[in-house]
Enzyme design. Structure first.
Site, PDB file in Angstrom:
ATOM      1  N   TRP A  15       0.825  -1.422   0.145  1.00 48.91           N
ATOM      2  CA  TRP A  15      -0.031   0.038  -0.090  1.00 48.91           C
ATOM      3  C   TRP A  15       0.959   1.290   0.156  1.00 48.91           C
ATOM      4  O   TRP A  15       1.837   1.419   0.787  1.00 48.91           O
ATOM      5  CB  TRP A  15      -0.898  -0.064   1.084  1.00 48.91           C
ATOM      6  CG  TRP A  15      -1.815   1.072   1.249  1.00 48.91           C
ATOM      7  CD1 TRP A  15      -2.888   1.611   0.581  1.00 48.91           C
ATOM      8  CD2 TRP A  15      -1.444   2.492   1.844  1.00 48.91           C
ATOM      9  NE1 TRP A  15      -3.250   2.782   0.729  1.00 48.91           N
ATOM     10  CE2 TRP A  15      -2.375   3.416   1.666  1.00 48.91           C
ATOM     11  CE3 TRP A  15      -0.360   2.790   2.659  1.00 48.91           C
ATOM     12  CZ2 TRP A  15      -2.382   4.740   2.255  1.00 48.91           C
ATOM     13  CZ3 TRP A  15      -0.395   4.171   3.404  1.00 48.91           C
ATOM     14  CH2 TRP A  15      -1.347   5.142   2.965  1.00 48.91           C
ATOM     15  N   ASP A  27     -16.076  11.901  -2.258  1.00 45.50           N
ATOM     16  CA  ASP A  27     -15.273  10.952  -1.998  1.00 45.50           C
ATOM     17  C   ASP A  27     -16.188  10.013  -0.944  1.00 45.50           C
ATOM     18  O   ASP A  27     -17.363  10.676  -0.751  1.00 45.50           O
ATOM     19  CB  ASP A  27     -13.687  10.820  -1.711  1.00 45.50           C
ATOM     20  CG  ASP A  27     -13.094   9.795  -2.086  1.00 45.50           C
ATOM     21  OD1 ASP A  27     -13.052   8.919  -1.173  1.00 45.50           O
ATOM     22  OD2 ASP A  27     -12.538   9.649  -3.073  1.00 45.50           O
ATOM     23  N   ASP A  28     -15.752   9.065  -0.158  1.00 42.86           N
ATOM     24  CA  ASP A  28     -16.151   8.351   0.736  1.00 42.86           C
ATOM     25  C   ASP A  28     -16.934   9.336   1.770  1.00 42.86           C
ATOM     26  O   ASP A  28     -16.341  10.628   2.389  1.00 42.86           O
ATOM     27  CB  ASP A  28     -15.023   7.695   1.592  1.00 42.86           C
ATOM     28  CG  ASP A  28     -15.603   6.694   2.493  1.00 42.86           C
ATOM     29  OD1 ASP A  28     -16.881   6.478   2.842  1.00 42.86           O
ATOM     30  OD2 ASP A  28     -14.588   5.962   3.104  1.00 42.86           O
ATOM     31  N   ARG A  39      -9.956  -2.823   8.062  1.00 41.62           N
ATOM     32  CA  ARG A  39     -10.567  -1.385   7.929  1.00 41.62           C
ATOM     33  C   ARG A  39     -11.945  -1.481   8.491  1.00 41.62           C
ATOM     34  O   ARG A  39     -13.103  -0.749   8.039  1.00 41.62           O
ATOM     35  CB  ARG A  39     -10.685  -0.855   6.600  1.00 41.62           C
ATOM     36  CG  ARG A  39     -10.472   0.692   6.558  1.00 41.62           C
ATOM     37  CD  ARG A  39     -10.889   1.144   5.063  1.00 41.62           C
ATOM     38  NE  ARG A  39     -10.424   2.514   5.153  1.00 41.62           N
ATOM     39  CZ  ARG A  39     -11.127   3.686   4.338  1.00 41.62           C
ATOM     40  NH1 ARG A  39     -12.166   3.135   3.530  1.00 41.62           N
ATOM     41  NH2 ARG A  39     -10.806   4.642   4.401  1.00 41.62           N
ATOM     42  N   LYS A  80     -16.310   6.473  -8.296  1.00 36.14           N
ATOM     43  CA  LYS A  80     -15.041   5.901  -7.860  1.00 36.14           C
ATOM     44  C   LYS A  80     -15.301   4.595  -7.342  1.00 36.14           C
ATOM     45  O   LYS A  80     -15.979   4.657  -6.100  1.00 36.14           O
ATOM     46  CB  LYS A  80     -14.212   6.792  -7.288  1.00 36.14           C
ATOM     47  CG  LYS A  80     -12.825   6.414  -6.678  1.00 36.14           C
ATOM     48  CD  LYS A  80     -12.355   7.557  -5.960  1.00 36.14           C
ATOM     49  CE  LYS A  80     -10.889   7.012  -5.154  1.00 36.14           C
ATOM     50  NZ  LYS A  80     -10.326   7.941  -4.167  1.00 36.14           N
ATOM     51  N   TRP A  81     -14.727   3.560  -7.732  1.00 33.98           N
ATOM     52  CA  TRP A  81     -15.356   1.955  -7.532  1.00 33.98           C
ATOM     53  C   TRP A  81     -14.232   1.504  -6.623  1.00 33.98           C
ATOM     54  O   TRP A  81     -13.231   1.260  -7.010  1.00 33.98           O
ATOM     55  CB  TRP A  81     -15.577   1.299  -8.557  1.00 33.98           C
ATOM     56  CG  TRP A  81     -15.823  -0.034  -8.132  1.00 33.98           C
ATOM     57  CD1 TRP A  81     -15.224  -0.861  -7.534  1.00 33.98           C
ATOM     58  CD2 TRP A  81     -17.164  -0.787  -8.474  1.00 33.98           C
ATOM     59  NE1 TRP A  81     -15.839  -2.311  -7.340  1.00 33.98           N
ATOM     60  CE2 TRP A  81     -17.420  -2.123  -7.981  1.00 33.98           C
ATOM     61  CE3 TRP A  81     -18.275  -0.423  -9.425  1.00 33.98           C
ATOM     62  CZ2 TRP A  81     -18.057  -3.042  -8.297  1.00 33.98           C
ATOM     63  CZ3 TRP A  81     -19.320  -1.549  -9.539  1.00 33.98           C
ATOM     64  CH2 TRP A  81     -19.115  -2.784  -9.019  1.00 33.98           C
ATOM     65  N   ASP A  82     -14.400   1.674  -5.142  1.00 31.78           N
ATOM     66  CA  ASP A  82     -13.154   1.260  -4.503  1.00 31.78           C
ATOM     67  C   ASP A  82     -13.313  -0.122  -3.796  1.00 31.78           C
ATOM     68  O   ASP A  82     -14.204  -0.575  -3.765  1.00 31.78           O
ATOM     69  CB  ASP A  82     -13.178   2.370  -3.103  1.00 31.78           C
ATOM     70  CG  ASP A  82     -11.862   2.625  -2.585  1.00 31.78           C
ATOM     71  OD1 ASP A  82     -10.872   1.773  -2.638  1.00 31.78           O
ATOM     72  OD2 ASP A  82     -11.680   3.524  -1.865  1.00 31.78           O
ATOM     73  N   ASN A  85     -11.451  -2.087  -0.258  1.00 33.35           N
ATOM     74  CA  ASN A  85     -10.345  -1.640   0.888  1.00 33.35           C
ATOM     75  C   ASN A  85      -9.934  -2.845   1.815  1.00 33.35           C
ATOM     76  O   ASN A  85      -9.370  -2.398   2.631  1.00 33.35           O
ATOM     77  CB  ASN A  85     -10.885  -0.498   1.482  1.00 33.35           C
ATOM     78  CG  ASN A  85     -10.812   0.869   0.751  1.00 33.35           C
ATOM     79  OD1 ASN A  85      -9.660   1.289   0.518  1.00 33.35           O
ATOM     80  ND2 ASN A  85     -11.645   1.597   0.483  1.00 33.35           N
ATOM     81  N   CYS A 110     -10.412   1.743  -8.069  1.00 33.38           N
ATOM     82  CA  CYS A 110      -9.433   2.073  -6.914  1.00 33.38           C
ATOM     83  C   CYS A 110      -9.607   0.894  -5.906  1.00 33.38           C
ATOM     84  O   CYS A 110     -10.524   0.048  -5.799  1.00 33.38           O
ATOM     85  CB  CYS A 110      -9.993   3.296  -6.165  1.00 33.38           C
ATOM     86  SG  CYS A 110      -9.164   3.881  -4.876  1.00 33.38           S
ATOM     87  N   ASP A 135      -2.560   5.550  -3.206  1.00 33.57           N
ATOM     88  CA  ASP A 135      -3.174   6.765  -2.319  1.00 33.57           C
ATOM     89  C   ASP A 135      -1.718   7.554  -1.798  1.00 33.57           C
ATOM     90  O   ASP A 135      -2.027   8.750  -1.360  1.00 33.57           O
ATOM     91  CB  ASP A 135      -3.441   5.832  -1.105  1.00 33.57           C
ATOM     92  CG  ASP A 135      -4.676   5.553  -1.138  1.00 33.57           C
ATOM     93  OD1 ASP A 135      -5.518   6.096  -2.075  1.00 33.57           O
ATOM     94  OD2 ASP A 135      -5.355   4.749  -0.532  1.00 33.57           O
TER      95      ASP A 135
HETATM   96  C1  DGJ Z   1      -9.017   4.412  -0.415  1.00 33.42           C
HETATM   97  C2  DGJ Z   1      -8.863   5.269  -1.555  1.00 33.42           C
HETATM   98  O1  DGJ Z   1      -7.516   4.817  -2.153  1.00 33.42           O
HETATM   99  C3  DGJ Z   1      -8.943   6.798  -1.313  1.00 33.42           C
HETATM  100  O2  DGJ Z   1      -8.762   7.567  -2.549  1.00 33.42           O
HETATM  101  C4  DGJ Z   1     -10.230   6.954  -0.942  1.00 33.42           C
HETATM  102  O3  DGJ Z   1     -11.193   6.797  -1.905  1.00 33.42           O
HETATM  103  C5  DGJ Z   1     -10.478   6.260   0.503  1.00 33.42           C
HETATM  104  N1  DGJ Z   1     -10.364   4.803   0.155  1.00 33.42           N
HETATM  105  C6  DGJ Z   1     -11.982   6.250   1.062  1.00 33.42           C
HETATM  106  O4  DGJ Z   1     -12.206   5.562   2.056  1.00 33.42           O
END
Ligand code: DGJ
Length: 727
Positions: free
Chosen positions: A201, A368-369, A445, A478-480, A482, A528, A550
């Site tokens: 990361w 964003d989020d 997370r 933006k499709w994240d 995590n 993402c 990031d």
């Molecule tokens: C991880 C992404 O890489 C960031 O750019 C952002 O969108 C955060 N998540 C939001 O939780």
């Protein structure tokens, strides 16, 4: 002709403009790969005749009988497990008798125009008739009744071959696929370096290059996604080959899940490259009549070093992978709220970003989020994809209207494959996350992973998303993603199909993304995964750009972008200017310009001086858009090879224009810094914009320019030179 057959179809030659591959149907139907490499003529192919010698420890086929042939040493194109080839094999199938032996032999082949693609999976496509031709080779294992079809598509002009395999159960009993590669590639020697991209990361896609040794070398992901840690890309680079010259074989998988690329050097010093779904944690049950398709593998061979390989991948992905209106249409220059506000925003704050952004010439605001459920931190609400009205007073419609009224487009963030334990969705459906009975779910997370293998779950997420996307004027998502997959089990999957979950998860994600793309064809999707944790061609099929990392520090970004560029074009690489402190705004812009340019900051905090720089960057973005988006990339000074400087160029396809950018990573004091430019037309004369200096392409490439005295040399400084041909 890209695919030609000789010797009554027992010798098959596949040709691109720069490479050839020769397959031989040997005695008893063994399929051999006699050659893969630089293009060779069709004449005198007898010179490739197969010759070997096997020791008594190498099992022999009794019918062939000869000492010269053993499955253990022969260059088998796609060998099965347990029947004489002790190397890493391409396929292993456990049959109803409880053993996992297979021995696939050639049955027939066919050549047809056009492209074949694996079912329900992303793949490279054909734009126009005649662009490619496909060979399919049917192989059979007589004992189990498993039938294998190997697909090879040749994009002759582009210099690319794509491959995948398909296995069908032609018996009357179930069988289980333990391993099925997308491609297995035989090379006749081992004089290569193994190059691939590793990372973590915030530091994705670093380059590593080591000489091949005896035994196995591999890279893989077992995380359920392609991952930050290894990219599904590898290259075998001839010793001594470099950025600009020498032989390079590039391999990339069009897949976003757990994968494996293994290079196996045998005791006769030949090399086999196997690539496909990671067999660890994979077992796929095939009932009689069922078929399983692997993901697609992309193979590029270049004699023009790593640069040549990269430019071929770039052209292919720009023209034959990325889809939708934004394949052609200019991407909006965006400002994203994440680093500007994190979860701490309301409608007025976002509108204030939009107001300032408008003054600077920015095209789109991305929220964003933090806009949905009760999402004021990362502990809650994933899965509750309805607007947090408390936070966005007046509602989403009013916010979007205010942003649109300023002349900006509007984008929004989702993380569709995840669910927070603290969410209405989880409370209503605790079995909708991946889980295994009796085992506590690991948390990462503060979230669990949704069971994307379930259609009812996907339907719910699609309906929630589509309720928002069809009600409001949203231009971008933006499709994240995590976290990675743990306790990967599904409440609906029968026990004997338990290990199908990793692949079913990926198929589910593709299905949902495909549905979204079909329902909202004008939407721009940016993928993402905590930055660039899922930067792969599978994702590019649905989203033409991916947030690269990031980490927005421009100096650290150099390595990330250099690494990413090995395989992926600039137009796919999300790159933003942020408030990171290490360099001034000029350098942040120079680095981010090498991607889908944007901002990731609170524009209210910009000084007047910074605002002027930003306005100039916006101008440059428009000025150089075509050149960067459609031009050819040449890496000039690599952050891994040069301790001080990093430089790259974009050259227009007709070689009439070139943009050179250099960033000083560490203070550099030297009266001589001669840089030899690349990719120009030696016979053209180029003028350096803003000066009356003119140089021939030959001079720029052979003698080079001394970029010392008049150019910045302080740590973190940068400069850009624009050359235009005047004749
Ligand atoms: C991880 C992404 O890489 C960031 O750019 C952002 O969108 C955060 N998540 C939001 O939780």
């Amino acid at each position: 002709m890209p695919i030609t057959c000789y010797d009554d179809g027992r010798l098959i030659k596949l040709d691109t403009a720069s490479s050839s591959c020769v397959l031989r149907v040997f005695k008893e139907g063994y399929l051999l790969c006699l050659y893969y490499g630089a293009k060779i003529p069709d004449a005198n192919l007898d010179g490739l005749a197969y010759r070997d010698w096997a020791s008594s420890f190498s099992p022999r086929n009794e019918i062939i009988g000869e000492r010269e042939f053993s499955p253990d040493v022969a260059p088998l194109e796609f060998s099965g497990f347990g029947t004489g080839d002790f190397r890493k094999t391409a396929v292993a199938v456990r049959n109803a008798d409880g053993n996992d032996c297979t021995d696939f032999r050639y049955v027939s082949h066919a050549v047809e125009k056009g492209k074949k693609a694996p079912k329900n999976m992303p793949a490279v496509y054909e734009n126009a008739e005649g662009e490619c031709e496909t060979l399919s080779v049917l192989m059979r294992d007589e004992v189990t009744g498993a039938e294998l079809t190997l697909y090879y598509t040749v994009f002759e002009t582009l210099g690319v071959m794509t491959r995948f395999a398909s296995l069908e159960n032609k018996s009357d009993r179930a069988m289980e696929i333990e391993k099925l590669c997308s491609a297995s590639v035989q090379l006749n020697d081992m004089d290569y370096d193994f190059l691939h991209l590793y990372g973590r990361w915030g530091a994705e896609r670093n380059l590593t290059r080591t000489p091949l040794g005896h035994g196995h070398q591999s890279l893989s992901s077992a995380r359920g996604s392609s991952s930050h840690y290894h990219n599904p890309f590898a290259a075998l680079v001839r010793h001594g080959a470099d950025e600009d010259q020498g032989e390079v074989y590039g391999f990339n998988l069009v897949y976003s899940g757990s994968f494996d690329i293994t290079v196996d050097v045998d005791y006769y010093e030949t090399t086999r490259v196997n690539m496909g779904i990671n067999p660890d944690g994979f077992l796929w049950r095939l009932e009689p009549g069922e078929r399983f398709d692997t993901p697609e593998a992309v193979l590029v061979f270049s004699e023009e070093g790593l640069g040549g390989m990269s430019r071929t991948f770039h052209r292919l992905y720009l023209n034959n992978l990325v889809r939708g209106p934004y394949k052609i249409a200019k991407r909006p220059l965006l400002i994203n709220s994440w680093e500007a506000a994190y979860f701490d925003f309301d409608a007025d704050k976002l509108v204030s970003f939009a107001q300032r952004a408008k003054e600077l010439g920015i095209d789109m605001l991305v929220m964003d989020d933090g806009w949905f459920g009760r999402r004021n931190n990362d502990r809650t609400s994933l899965g509750d994809w309805y607007v947090n009205e408390e936070k966005l007073a007046g509602g989403l419609g009013s916010l979007i209207e205010r942003v649109n009224a300023l002349g900006l487009k509007f984008g929004i963030w989702y993380e569709p494959e995840m669910i927070s334990p603290d969410s209405d969705l989880f409370r209503a459906h605790p079995d909708w996350c991946l889980h295994v009975p009796g085992r506590r779910n690991s948390i990462a997370r503060h979230q669990y992973v949704i069971d994307m293998s379930r259609k009812d779950v996907r339907d719910n997420i699609f309906e929630q998303m589509s309720a928002v996307l069809s009600k409001y004027k949203i231009d971008y998502v933006k499709w994240d993603f995590n976290r990675n997959l743990t306790e990967a089990g599904s409440a609906l999957l029968e026990a004997e199909r338990g290990e199908e979950i990793f692949h079913r998860f990926v198929l589910g994600t593709y299905e949902l993304m495909g549905r979204l793309v079909d329902a909202f064809p004008d939407l721009l999707i940016e993928n993402c995964s905590g930055g660039g944790g899922r930067f792969d061609p599978g994702m590019l099929y649905y989203s033409p750009q991916i947030w690269a990392s990031d980490n927005t520090d421009p100096i650290e970004r150099l390595a990330i972008q250099f690494g990413t560029s090995l395989c992926y074009p600039a137009s796919t690489m999300g790159a933003h200017v942020s408030m990171s402190r290490r360099t001034g705004f000029e350098t942040k812009g120079s680095v981010a310009m090498w991607g889908t340019f944007g901002y990731e900051l609170d524009p209210n905090r910009l000084t007047d001086k910074d605002k002027e720089i930003v306005k100039k960057q916006v101008e440059d973005y428009h000025k150089y858009y075509e050149l960067i988006h459609y031009g050819d990339l040449y890496r000039v000074l690599s952050p891994w090879d040069d301790a001080y400087r990093c430089a790259w160029e974009f050259v227009s396809p007709d070689k009439t224009e070139m943009l050179y950018t250099e960033v000083v990573m560490r203070y550099y004091h030297c009266p001589k810094h001669i840089v030899r430019m690349k990719g120009l037309d030696p016979d053209k004369v180029y003028q350096l914009e803003g000066t009356d200096q003119k140089y021939s392409g030959a001079l720029l490439m052979k003698a080079g320019l001394n970029l010392s005295a008049d150019f910045p040399r302080g740590t973190g400084e940068s400069f850009t030179l624009h050359f235009i041909s005047v004749r």
